[in-house]
Design an enzyme around this catalytic site. Structure first.
Site, PDB file in Angstrom:
ATOM      1  CB  SER A 156      -0.871  -0.012   1.259  1.00 22.98           C
ATOM      2  OG  SER A 156      -1.377   1.269   1.539  1.00 22.98           O
ATOM      3  CE1 TYR A 197      -3.579  -1.954   5.700  1.00 24.08           C
ATOM      4  CE2 TYR A 197      -3.260   0.313   4.994  1.00 24.08           C
ATOM      5  CZ  TYR A 197      -3.546  -1.008   4.696  1.00 24.08           C
ATOM      6  OH  TYR A 197      -3.793  -1.385   3.396  1.00 24.08           O
TER       7      TYR A 197
HETATM    8  P1  NDP Z   1     -11.537  -5.958   1.280  1.00 27.24           P
HETATM    9  O1  NDP Z   1     -11.916  -5.738   2.695  1.00 27.24           O
HETATM   10  O2  NDP Z   1     -12.567  -5.764   0.236  1.00 27.24           O
HETATM   11  O3  NDP Z   1     -10.898  -7.421   1.111  1.00 27.24           O
HETATM   12  C1  NDP Z   1     -10.044  -7.960   2.085  1.00 27.24           C
HETATM   13  C2  NDP Z   1      -9.918  -9.454   1.868  1.00 27.24           C
HETATM   14  O4  NDP Z   1      -9.015  -9.976   2.856  1.00 27.24           O
HETATM   15  C3  NDP Z   1     -11.239 -10.175   2.027  1.00 27.24           C
HETATM   16  O5  NDP Z   1     -11.376 -11.113   1.003  1.00 27.24           O
HETATM   17  C4  NDP Z   1     -11.108 -10.870   3.370  1.00 27.24           C
HETATM   18  O6  NDP Z   1     -11.820 -12.107   3.365  1.00 27.24           O
HETATM   19  C5  NDP Z   1      -9.596 -11.127   3.433  1.00 27.24           C
HETATM   20  N1  NDP Z   1      -9.160 -11.336   4.804  1.00 27.24           N
HETATM   21  C6  NDP Z   1      -9.075 -10.414   5.794  1.00 27.24           C
HETATM   22  N2  NDP Z   1      -8.732 -11.009   6.957  1.00 27.24           N
HETATM   23  C7  NDP Z   1      -8.597 -12.330   6.689  1.00 27.24           C
HETATM   24  C8  NDP Z   1      -8.293 -13.472   7.481  1.00 27.24           C
HETATM   25  N3  NDP Z   1      -8.022 -13.375   8.802  1.00 27.24           N
HETATM   26  N4  NDP Z   1      -8.240 -14.689   6.894  1.00 27.24           N
HETATM   27  C9  NDP Z   1      -8.503 -14.800   5.566  1.00 27.24           C
HETATM   28  N5  NDP Z   1      -8.796 -13.768   4.762  1.00 27.24           N
HETATM   29  C10 NDP Z   1      -8.869 -12.547   5.337  1.00 27.24           C
HETATM   30  O7  NDP Z   1     -10.293  -4.970   1.020  1.00 27.24           O
HETATM   31  P2  NDP Z   1      -9.307  -4.762  -0.235  1.00 27.24           P
HETATM   32  O8  NDP Z   1      -9.682  -5.566  -1.402  1.00 27.24           O
HETATM   33  O9  NDP Z   1      -9.170  -3.304  -0.381  1.00 27.24           O
HETATM   34  O10 NDP Z   1      -7.964  -5.296   0.423  1.00 27.24           O
HETATM   35  C11 NDP Z   1      -7.098  -6.215  -0.219  1.00 27.24           C
HETATM   36  C12 NDP Z   1      -5.670  -5.830   0.108  1.00 27.24           C
HETATM   37  O11 NDP Z   1      -5.397  -4.575  -0.469  1.00 27.24           O
HETATM   38  C13 NDP Z   1      -5.377  -5.678   1.600  1.00 27.24           C
HETATM   39  O12 NDP Z   1      -4.112  -6.247   1.876  1.00 27.24           O
HETATM   40  C14 NDP Z   1      -5.332  -4.159   1.795  1.00 27.24           C
HETATM   41  O13 NDP Z   1      -4.520  -3.799   2.877  1.00 27.24           O
HETATM   42  C15 NDP Z   1      -4.760  -3.740   0.484  1.00 27.24           C
HETATM   43  N6  NDP Z   1      -4.960  -2.353   0.066  1.00 27.24           N
HETATM   44  C16 NDP Z   1      -6.221  -1.805   0.008  1.00 27.24           C
HETATM   45  C17 NDP Z   1      -6.376  -0.506  -0.435  1.00 27.24           C
HETATM   46  C18 NDP Z   1      -7.704   0.163  -0.439  1.00 27.24           C
HETATM   47  O14 NDP Z   1      -7.744   1.407  -0.417  1.00 27.24           O
HETATM   48  N7  NDP Z   1      -8.798  -0.558  -0.525  1.00 27.24           N
HETATM   49  C19 NDP Z   1      -5.233   0.284  -0.897  1.00 27.24           C
HETATM   50  C20 NDP Z   1      -3.967  -0.384  -0.765  1.00 27.24           C
HETATM   51  C21 NDP Z   1      -3.853  -1.651  -0.333  1.00 27.24           C
HETATM   52  P3  NDP Z   1     -12.788 -12.656   4.525  1.00 27.24           P
HETATM   53  O15 NDP Z   1     -13.276 -11.484   5.291  1.00 27.24           O
HETATM   54  O16 NDP Z   1     -13.838 -13.402   3.771  1.00 27.24           O
HETATM   55  O17 NDP Z   1     -11.912 -13.569   5.308  1.00 27.24           O
HETATM   56  C1  8X3 Z   2      -5.137   1.313   1.886  1.00 22.20           C
HETATM   57  C2  8X3 Z   2      -5.312   2.707   1.380  1.00 22.20           C
HETATM   58  O1  8X3 Z   2      -5.103   5.168   1.938  1.00 22.20           O
HETATM   59  O2  8X3 Z   2      -4.754   3.584   3.733  1.00 22.20           O
HETATM   60  O3  8X3 Z   2      -3.862   0.854   1.932  1.00 22.20           O
HETATM   61  O4  8X3 Z   2      -3.097   3.823   2.025  1.00 22.20           O
HETATM   62  S1  8X3 Z   2      -4.528   3.855   2.343  1.00 22.20           S
END
Ligand code: NDP
Ligand code: 8X3
Length: 250
Positions: free
Chosen positions: A136, A149
């Site tokens: 991120s 985070y």
């Molecule tokens: P979502 O919340 O939409 O998806 C997160 C996913 O992670 C879900 O499928 C969830 O599945 C899974 N997950 C979380 N905890 C667990 C666990 N304990 N065991 C198994 N699976 C888990 O968020 P994003 O798609 O945005 O996030 C995906 C990645 O992208 C993350 O690493 C996030 O930090 C990163 N990210 C997101 C950004 C944003 O702005 N959205 C920007 C930069 C990075 P379930 O709950 O079904 O277990």
């Molecule tokens: C998730 C998005 O804005 O927290 O990584 O960097 S931000």
């Protein structure tokens, strides 16, 4: 038809489900991992035998090992690991944060990611495969409330660079994908289910969409084998870094 196999964590939502969908649509076998099995089964409903559902909590090492041990024969030769599962919890300043939330982020974003990577490395080396780690921009640019985070994502980026070095000469590719603000369930999770806060954050900002990141991962995974994208940082045009702050007369 391509018969490569990708293991994608966090495939029940956001970037993960978009990536699983794109790869399955294009003929890859996909091992879709997350806790919410019913969400993952929507992928099997759509793509049938091309998707294998592995529902487990990624923080549970025994469950992870059991899921890998019980992969069907067709899904055992993994070419691509997408370490995407992750979360942010809370936006409070460090001094007010809940320690349990910090530990959950570290367990999910760091410990689980390195555990799965270590378990799959021998196979990935054998296959001259690829690893895409979802980091991120928060690992590079600090912002208020980003504390642990951002720290976990800085780890993911540095771990990716370190893996590249250790895997020198193996043919295995490693990439750190570093998105900025993207509209997924991320903010809903971070705020404990506050849909209003989530809607407010993304309103008018034209944020990154899940498919934008899926397309980026697709591009990385399908580059000619002599090319490695080490890091890629992607923001919506509406987002940029805001600089430093100064407290006067403290
Ligand atoms: P979502 O919340 O939409 O998806 C997160 C996913 O992670 C879900 O499928 C969830 O599945 C899974 N997950 C979380 N905890 C667990 C666990 N304990 N065991 C198994 N699976 C888990 O968020 P994003 O798609 O945005 O996030 C995906 C990645 O992208 C993350 O690493 C996030 O930090 C990163 N990210 C997101 C950004 C944003 O702005 N959205 C920007 C930069 C990075 P379930 O709950 O079904 O277990
Ligand atoms: C998730 C998005 O804005 O927290 O990584 O960097 S931000």
């Amino acid at each position: 038809m391509n018969t490569k196999t990708a293991l994608i964590t966090g495939a029940s939502s956001g970037f993960g489900v978009a990536t699983a969908t794109l790869f399955a649509q294009n003929g890859w076998r996909v091992i879709a991992c997350a806790r919410r099995a019913e969400r993952l089964r929507e992928l099997t409903d759509r793509f049938g035998e091309r998707v294998h559902v592995a529902a487990f909590d990624i923080r549970d090492e025994a469950a992870m090992r059991a899921a890998l041990d019980s992969l069907p024969d067709d899904f055992r030769e993994i070419d691509l690991l997408v370490n995407n599962a992750g979360l942010a919890l809370g936006t409070e300043p460090a001094q007010n944060c809940d320690l349990a939330q910090w530990k959950q982020m570290i367990d999910t974003n760091i410990t689980a990611l390195v555990t799965l990577t270590r378990l799959l490395l021998p196979k990935l080396i054998e296959r001259r495969g690829a690893i895409v780690n979802i980091s991120s921009i928060s690992g590079t640019y600090p912002y208020k409330g980003g504390n642990v985070y951002g720290g976990t994502k800085a780890f993911v980026t540095q771990f990716s660079l370190g893996l590249r070095t250790d895997l020198h000469g193996s043919g295995v590719r490693v990439t750190s994908v570093e998105p900025g603000m993207a509209q997924t369930e991320f903010t809903l999770v971070r705020t404990g289910g506050d849909q209003t806060a989530s809607d407010k954050l993304y309103a008018g900002a034209d944020p990154i969409k899940p498919n934008d990141i899926a397309q980026t991962i697709w591009w990385i995974a399908n580059l000619p084998p002599h090319l490695n994208v080490n890091r890629i940082e992607i923001m919506p045009v509406s987002q940029s870094a805001a600089g430093l702050q100064v407290a006067r007369n403290m």
